[in-house]
Design an enzyme around this catalytic site. Sequence first.
Site, PDB file in Angstrom:
ATOM      1  N   HIS A  16      13.868  41.654 -57.593  1.00  0.00           N
ATOM      2  CA  HIS A  16      14.856  40.900 -58.372  1.00  0.00           C
ATOM      3  C   HIS A  16      15.684  40.010 -57.441  1.00  0.00           C
ATOM      4  CE1 HIS A  16      14.824  44.531 -61.289  1.00  0.00           C
ATOM      5  NE2 HIS A  16      14.163  43.540 -61.876  1.00  0.00           N
ATOM      6  N   LYS A  40      18.405  51.795 -75.456  1.00  0.00           N
ATOM      7  CA  LYS A  40      17.980  52.559 -74.284  1.00  0.00           C
ATOM      8  C   LYS A  40      19.185  53.177 -73.583  1.00  0.00           C
ATOM      9  CE  LYS A  40      13.820  49.941 -73.169  1.00  0.00           C
ATOM     10  NZ  LYS A  40      13.106  49.198 -72.130  1.00  0.00           N
ATOM     11  N   ARG A  89       4.595  39.609 -61.774  1.00  0.00           N
ATOM     12  CA  ARG A  89       3.981  40.416 -60.730  1.00  0.00           C
ATOM     13  C   ARG A  89       2.470  40.472 -60.878  1.00  0.00           C
ATOM     14  NH1 ARG A  89       7.562  45.515 -62.182  1.00  0.00           N
ATOM     15  NH2 ARG A  89       6.758  44.732 -64.130  1.00  0.00           N
ATOM     16  N   SER A 127      11.657  48.656 -61.366  1.00  0.00           N
ATOM     17  CA  SER A 127      12.786  49.587 -61.428  1.00  0.00           C
ATOM     18  C   SER A 127      12.309  50.999 -61.717  1.00  0.00           C
ATOM     19  CB  SER A 127      13.781  49.129 -62.494  1.00  0.00           C
ATOM     20  OG  SER A 127      14.360  47.895 -62.139  1.00  0.00           O
TER      21      SER A 127
END
Length: 158
Positions: A16, A40, A89, A127
Amino acid sequence: MRVLYPGSFDPLTNGHLDLIERGVELFGEVVVAVLHNTDKVPTFSLEKRVHQIQQSTKHLRGVEIVSFEGLTVDCAKDEKCTLILRGLRALSDFEYELQLAHTNRSLACNTETVFLATTAHHSFLSSSVVKEVAKFGGNISHLVPEIVANELKLLFNK
């Protein structure tokens, strides 16, 4: 030019941070928009995530950190950003991110999404991976900024 870089950043990773740094170089200003997702339960509170990003980006000029709830395009409009920055990614990221980009464009026709490929040595980083390694006491110092590593160690008592 201002670009919005949205995410949950739970926690902020070096991947990030790399996108933020490159975003500043490319666009001049990066608004890091930290999502408060009511569906969440995050590892770190919204305030803690904002603080971690502030501390990790204090060496950069042109970075602003805000929090938001709801639609990314609404946050982009509020922050006067017509560009949304997203990192890729792998091919699997592209499919999801393309769907989001099309959705955002359908909601706000003046908003474009710009994709940046992650640096190769961050391509495996997420993460979730960081939290898993930290949970079992693994070394995460090369995966996250120092403040995040320290706070994850405290959290998991390792």
